[in-house]
Design an enzyme around this catalytic site. Structure first.
Site, mmCIF file in Angstrom:
data_model
loop_
_atom_site.group_PDB
_atom_site.id
_atom_site.type_symbol
_atom_site.label_atom_id
_atom_site.label_comp_id
_atom_site.label_asym_id
_atom_site.label_seq_id
_atom_site.Cartn_x
_atom_site.Cartn_y
_atom_site.Cartn_z
ATOM 1 N N ASN A 165 1.005 -1.068 0.087
ATOM 2 C CA ASN A 165 0.284 -0.166 -0.304
ATOM 3 C C ASN A 165 0.983 1.498 -0.231
ATOM 4 O OD1 ASN A 165 -1.288 2.394 1.232
ATOM 5 N ND2 ASN A 165 -2.947 1.035 1.710
ATOM 6 N N ASP A 167 -0.039 4.742 0.180
ATOM 7 C CA ASP A 167 -0.923 5.893 0.745
ATOM 8 C C ASP A 167 -0.097 6.447 1.441
ATOM 9 O OD1 ASP A 167 -2.878 4.430 0.128
ATOM 10 O OD2 ASP A 167 -3.788 4.855 1.668
ATOM 11 N N HIS A 168 0.560 6.221 2.016
ATOM 12 C CA HIS A 168 1.524 7.564 2.902
ATOM 13 C C HIS A 168 2.898 7.947 2.068
ATOM 14 C CE1 HIS A 168 -0.935 6.361 6.334
ATOM 15 N NE2 HIS A 168 -0.730 5.408 6.207
ATOM 16 N N ARG A 176 3.151 18.251 2.405
ATOM 17 C CA ARG A 176 4.077 19.867 1.894
ATOM 18 C C ARG A 176 2.786 21.147 0.509
ATOM 19 N NH1 ARG A 176 9.283 22.228 2.940
ATOM 20 N NH2 ARG A 176 8.973 21.491 5.361
ATOM 21 N N HIS A 201 -5.287 3.429 -1.766
ATOM 22 C CA HIS A 201 -7.395 4.026 -0.306
ATOM 23 C C HIS A 201 -7.433 4.863 -0.738
ATOM 24 C CE1 HIS A 201 -8.979 3.536 3.329
ATOM 25 N NE2 HIS A 201 -10.084 4.084 2.338
ATOM 26 N N ARG A 203 -9.319 7.732 -0.141
ATOM 27 C CA ARG A 203 -10.455 7.644 0.140
ATOM 28 C C ARG A 203 -11.598 9.181 -0.125
ATOM 29 N NH1 ARG A 203 -8.614 6.103 5.773
ATOM 30 N NH2 ARG A 203 -10.818 6.649 6.593
ATOM 31 N N ARG A 207 -7.483 12.928 1.573
ATOM 32 C CA ARG A 207 -6.352 13.095 2.160
ATOM 33 C C ARG A 207 -4.789 12.748 1.989
ATOM 34 N NH1 ARG A 207 -7.856 9.672 7.906
ATOM 35 N NH2 ARG A 207 -9.417 10.631 8.187
ATOM 36 N N HIS A 208 -4.714 11.212 1.293
ATOM 37 C CA HIS A 208 -3.806 11.100 0.650
ATOM 38 C C HIS A 208 -3.437 11.199 -1.173
ATOM 39 C CE1 HIS A 208 -5.604 7.379 1.707
ATOM 40 N NE2 HIS A 208 -5.078 7.848 3.479
ATOM 41 N N GLU A 228 -8.340 0.530 -2.566
ATOM 42 C CA GLU A 228 -9.539 0.457 -1.316
ATOM 43 C C GLU A 228 -10.658 1.267 -1.550
ATOM 44 O OE1 GLU A 228 -7.376 0.357 2.242
ATOM 45 O OE2 GLU A 228 -5.855 -1.235 1.301
ATOM 46 N N THR A 259 -7.671 2.782 8.740
ATOM 47 C CA THR A 259 -8.669 2.315 8.761
ATOM 48 C C THR A 259 -9.579 1.520 10.365
ATOM 49 O OG1 THR A 259 -9.172 1.875 6.509
ATOM 50 C CG2 THR A 259 -10.923 0.626 7.810
ATOM 51 N N GLU A 309 -10.991 -9.829 2.962
ATOM 52 C CA GLU A 309 -9.207 -9.106 3.870
ATOM 53 C C GLU A 309 -10.100 -8.801 5.298
ATOM 54 O OE1 GLU A 309 -7.154 -5.989 2.287
ATOM 55 O OE2 GLU A 309 -6.198 -5.681 4.447
ATOM 56 N N HIS A 349 -3.240 -4.843 7.951
ATOM 57 C CA HIS A 349 -3.416 -3.815 8.917
ATOM 58 C C HIS A 349 -2.470 -3.795 10.094
ATOM 59 C CE1 HIS A 349 -6.071 0.785 9.234
ATOM 60 N NE2 HIS A 349 -5.080 -0.634 10.711
HETATM 61 N N1 PXP Z 1 -5.789 -3.355 4.456
HETATM 62 C C1 PXP Z 1 -6.600 -2.337 5.030
HETATM 63 C C2 PXP Z 1 -7.785 -2.407 4.094
HETATM 64 C C3 PXP Z 1 -6.280 -1.050 5.090
HETATM 65 O O1 PXP Z 1 -7.308 0.117 5.219
HETATM 66 C C4 PXP Z 1 -5.117 -0.855 5.585
HETATM 67 C C5 PXP Z 1 -4.617 1.113 5.970
HETATM 68 O O2 PXP Z 1 -4.346 1.764 4.939
HETATM 69 C C6 PXP Z 1 -4.246 -1.819 4.958
HETATM 70 C C7 PXP Z 1 -4.374 -3.130 4.802
HETATM 71 C C8 PXP Z 1 -2.595 -1.702 5.273
HETATM 72 O O3 PXP Z 1 -2.685 -1.295 6.725
HETATM 73 P P1 PXP Z 1 -1.126 -0.494 7.878
HETATM 74 O O4 PXP Z 1 -0.944 0.664 6.708
HETATM 75 O O5 PXP Z 1 -1.157 -0.374 8.674
HETATM 76 O O6 PXP Z 1 -0.127 -1.584 6.888
#
Ligand code: PXP
Length: 398
Positions: A165, A167-168, A176, A201, A203, A207-208, A228, A259, A309, A349
């Site tokens: 993932n 996202d981060h 920024r 994801h 959202r 936000r990201h 997601e 989440t 999942e 997660h």
């Molecule tokens: N699976 C789902 C459905 C999630 O919402 C997330 C968080 O975005 C993850 C997996 C990944 O979780 P983590 O970022 O804690 O590894």
């Protein structure tokens, strides 16, 4: 083994060979021929021939009899024929006769699916230069090679996929409001590193990950893309247009940091089933992100989703070893239950470098979705190099 294709006049043309429209196994269930293309890809990778192309054709007794007559002057059908190629990048073709495979499965008391796998491996071993017809020693070596390929294939099948993932990466960019780091580039790096897929994801509050990110990532990802999202009209519309390889439906609350819990499929069964149907109508398979609870899993299986999942948050955040053991046992039990209900099982997660290996040994879990821990680690293990590169610029030593 000789390149028979080059021994014979003309060229093997698969378009002339009848292909069975539908193949059913002993239980009358259709056999997916696509799975053998995936299997062939895995076998080539295992054999270190991942860069080579392999043609795979399924035919019936009539088709293979015709090939035998035309190319080898032989009468009647055989089970498998390999056509090696000398072209760089092309290993050759394997032609499998489904009628013969079915008959041999019956005689050998095995499934049609298993017999086709054996024939594929046999055909591939020929293309790799083995030939049992050259004598006992050659036959023994070829049998060993086939066993080795089959064992490696089974091992590969037992290994779960890892989807990352990103996202981060977008979270850092959004801090920024600029355009770096780009999650699109991150997706490419994730694939280059060997991950089996990329997860984003989108959202509601953006936000990201942004709409533009998903659009471009959809275009560049060569493995598979998991989207997601919440089961809203807006998101179903976006997914239907972008066509990710799979959608994971998650609950979304505006105030949450991430989440926080699984989707309450038990309470929302009708609306979740409706979202699943709309996504299926758009040709998209669906996974439901649920807590490891029996009623959530039973409800999930009733919605028509093909996958769940398991939310591993409680396991990951357990305050002590005893609590973590309990959560682990619950996940194992629920993964088994979901699998028995015919659901594919993913997990994710809060998984990190300390708590993932234990879950990776649970055979029912076929895919992990991990984000934060990987991005967090990347920021630390990559920091030294980043500082050195900036130092070189500041000190004029670049
Ligand atoms: N699976 C789902 C459905 C999630 O919402 C997330 C968080 O975005 C993850 C997996 C990944 O979780 P983590 O970022 O804690 O590894």
């Amino acid at each position: 083994m000789q390149d028979r294709r080059h021994d014979l006049p003309g060229c093997f043309d698969s378009r002339e060979i009848p292909v069975p429209v539908e193949v059913v196994n002993q239980s009358g269930r259709p056999v997916s021929l696509c799975r053998y293309r995936r299997m062939a890809g895995a076998l080539l990778r295992i054999a270190g021939l991942g860069h080579m192309h392999l043609g795979l054709l399924f035919t019936d007794a009539r088709g293979i009899t015709e090939i035998n007559r035309q190319w080898f002057g032989r009468q009647g059908p055989t089970n498998v024929i390999s056509f090696p190629m000398e072209d760089p990048g092309i290993l050759g073709d394997v032609v499998i006769c489904m009628d013969r495979a079915a008959k041999e499965a019956e005689q050998g008391l095995t499934t049609l699916e298993n017999r086709v796998m054996e024939l594929l491996i046999h055909g591939l071993a020929h293309l790799m230069g083995e030939d049992h017809e050259l004598g006992d020693e050659h036959a023994r070596r070829m049998a060993e090679k086939e066993l080795e390929l089959r064992d490696s294939l089974i091992m590969e099948g037992l290994m779960a996929d890892l989807c990352i993932n990103v996202d981060h990466i977008a979270t850092i960019r959004q801090a920024r409001g600029g355009n770096e780091p780009d999650p699109v580039l991150a997706a490419g790096i994730v694939e280059l590193a060997g991950a089996d897929g990329v997860v984003v994801h989108l959202r509601e509050d953006r936000r990201h990950i942004q709409d533009r990110d998903v659009r471009i990532i959809r275009e560049v990802v060569k493995t598979r893309l998991t989207l997601e999202m919440a089961a809203t009209d807006e998101m179903i519309g976006i997914a239907s247009e972008l066509k990710p390889d799979i959608v994971t439906l998650v609950p979304e609350k505006r105030q949450e940091l991430t989440t926080e819990g699984g989707l309450d499929v038990k309470s929302l069964e009708d609306s979740v089933a409706d979202a699943v149907k709309r996504l299926h109508d758009a040709g998209i398979p669906v996974s439901l992100f649920v807590d490891p609870e029996p009623d959530q899993i039973e409800a999930s299986s009733r919605t028509g989703a093909e996958c769940i999942e398991i939310h591993t948050g409680r396991y990951a955040d357990a305050p002590g070893a005893a609590e973590q053991d309990m959560e682990f046992e619950q996940i194992v039990k629920m993964a088994g239950m979901a699998s028995d209900l015919g659901l594919r099982v993913h997990a994710g997660h809060g998984l990190n470098y300390m708590n993932t290996a234990r879950l990776a040994a649970v055979s029912e879990i076929v895919e992990f979705s991990i984000g934060h821990a990987v991005v967090a680690r990347a920021s630390l293990v990559g920091l030294e190099r980043a500082v050195r590169e900036m130092l070189a610029l500041v000190k004029g030593t670049a």
